[in-house]
Design a protein around this motif. Structure first.
Motif, short mmCIF file in Angstrom:
data_model
loop_
_atom_site.label_atom_id
_atom_site.label_comp_id
_atom_site.label_asym_id
_atom_site.label_seq_id
_atom_site.Cartn_x
_atom_site.Cartn_y
_atom_site.Cartn_z
N ILE A 242 5.73 -3.07 -11.85
CA ILE A 242 4.97 -3.13 -10.92
C ILE A 242 4.38 -4.52 -10.92
N PHE A 246 6.12 -6.55 -5.93
CA PHE A 246 7.16 -5.36 -5.56
C PHE A 246 7.16 -5.04 -4.24
N THR A 249 5.71 0.09 -0.65
CA THR A 249 6.18 1.37 -1.12
C THR A 249 5.36 2.38 -0.71
N TYR A 269 0.84 5.15 -7.91
CA TYR A 269 0.09 4.82 -6.59
C TYR A 269 -0.78 3.69 -6.94
N LEU A 272 0.37 0.48 -7.92
CA LEU A 272 0.69 -0.34 -6.86
C LEU A 272 -0.49 -1.03 -6.28
N GLN A 273 -1.43 -0.18 -6.29
CA GLN A 273 -2.91 -0.69 -5.41
C GLN A 273 -3.30 -1.64 -6.31
N CYS A 275 -1.94 -3.88 -8.17
CA CYS A 275 -1.26 -5.48 -8.03
C CYS A 275 -1.37 -5.71 -6.55
N VAL A 277 0.17 -4.30 -3.87
CA VAL A 277 1.21 -4.08 -3.23
C VAL A 277 0.90 -3.08 -2.01
N CYS A 279 1.04 -0.38 0.13
CA CYS A 279 1.50 0.96 -0.38
C CYS A 279 0.49 2.26 0.43
#
Length: 319
Positions: A242, A246, A249, A269, A272-273, A275, A277, A279
């Motif tokens: 990630i 990315f 998502t 999750y 993702l948060q 970075c 992203v 999501c």
């Protein structure tokens, strides 16, 4: 109204073996059409394109999307990286290179102009992992991903944990010689036994070495060793790949999943948060693994998982 119909296209040849994809087309329209790659589950060792949820396919068609349900080579004769992941990535390249457009342009009911800026990936269970793999390690990632309870965070202790609830289903007398017949299958199969999503009728057939092999690895906590003995997790684990670039998502996972614990998706999750992203995550109450096979259209579970497709549609609209 019956299930949606599809036609077969070959997206890859390897050692004279055809690797194919089921193509589902929406009602003809004269506007740009999004594409979604819909990848079946099966612990990377079982399943086929026939076993994707047809209600979900219809939902995508109703949104005006082309749906691609690919087959891929099954482990363990090929490992996860060189088999399923490579095949799905080659399918994505087939789409981006214009080959899918050439195929659908020959359909009399067209036109089907494909919007290559909004090609999405979706998958359930192992298919969720393969959908996530189209967000890293490729020249051009997909524009968005909908992951339903896909395995990830492969360094977690769960992946070496025995599962007694699966072991209880195994019949006595299965031998290593019998289950290891999977390594002699030629060519490497792209269709295997039942789907872990439960769409195939009946219980697992343990007289089939492939089904016996897969369920034995799950019971023993040795799936990862079977499908990826090389052990280089940086190449295959979505959690380790990630970054800020990315694709957007959305994750959907059942709170009662004892085959792929929801904690693993929560780890994804959080990454993702962290970075930044775009999501989201929907936790579906009282649902275990493979609930996509059993959900009824219009149910609470159906409406919660459907937010994954709503999320992808929002990306087209710039939301």
């Amino acid at each position: 109204m019956g299930p949606p119909s599809s036609f077969r296209a070959v997206y890859k040849m390897i050692d004279d073996q055809e690797i194919d994809v089921d193509v589902y087309l929406p009602q003809p329209q004269a506007i740009a059409t999004n594409g979604v790659i819909n990848i079946h589950g099966g612990a990377f060792m079982l399943g086929s394109s026939d076993m994707v949820n047809k209600d979900q396919v219809q939902d995508c068609l109703d949104r005006g999307w082309i749906v691609l349900a690919p087959n891929h080579r099954l482990c363990p004769q090929v490992d996860l990286y060189d088999g399923p992941m490579r095949d799905c990535r080659d399918l994505l390249n087939w789409v981006y290179s214009g080959d899918l457009q050439d195929v659908v342009s020959s359909i009399p009911d067209g036109p089907y102009p494909l919007d290559l800026d909004h090609v999405f990936a979706f998958g359930t269970s192992s298919g969720g992992t393969l959908a996530l793999s189209l967000g890293f390690g490729v020249p051009q990632p997909v524009a968005g991903i909908f992951d339903m309870y896909g395995p990830c965070n492969f360094s977690n202790a769960f992946w070496t944990t025995e599962l007694p609830q699966v072991a209880a289903k195994l019949p006595p007398g299965l031998t290593e010689k019998f289950i290891n017949q999977v390594y002699t299958e030629k060519p490497v199969p792209t269709r295997g036994g039942v789907s872990l999503e439960g769409q195939a009728p009946g219980a697992p057939n343990f007289s089939d070495p492939r089904q016996a092999f897969a369920f034995t690895q799950i019971a023993r906590g040795t799936v990862l060793k079977a499908i990826y003995p090389k052990g280089d997790l940086d190449r295959i684990d979505p959690v380790r790949n990630i970054s800020a670039s990315f694709p957007p998502t959305l994750i959907v996972h059942g709170t009662e999943d004892d085959m792929v614990p929801i904690s693993l998706s929560r780890d994804l999750y959080r990454e993702l948060q962290k970075c930044g992203v775009k999501c989201g995550m929907e936790e579906v109450p009282e649902e275990g693994h493979t609930f996509a096979a059993k959900m009824k259209v219009g149910s609470r579970t159906w409406e919660l998982q459907r937010r994954g497709f709503d999320f992808l549609e929002g990306l087209v609209r710039g939301k």
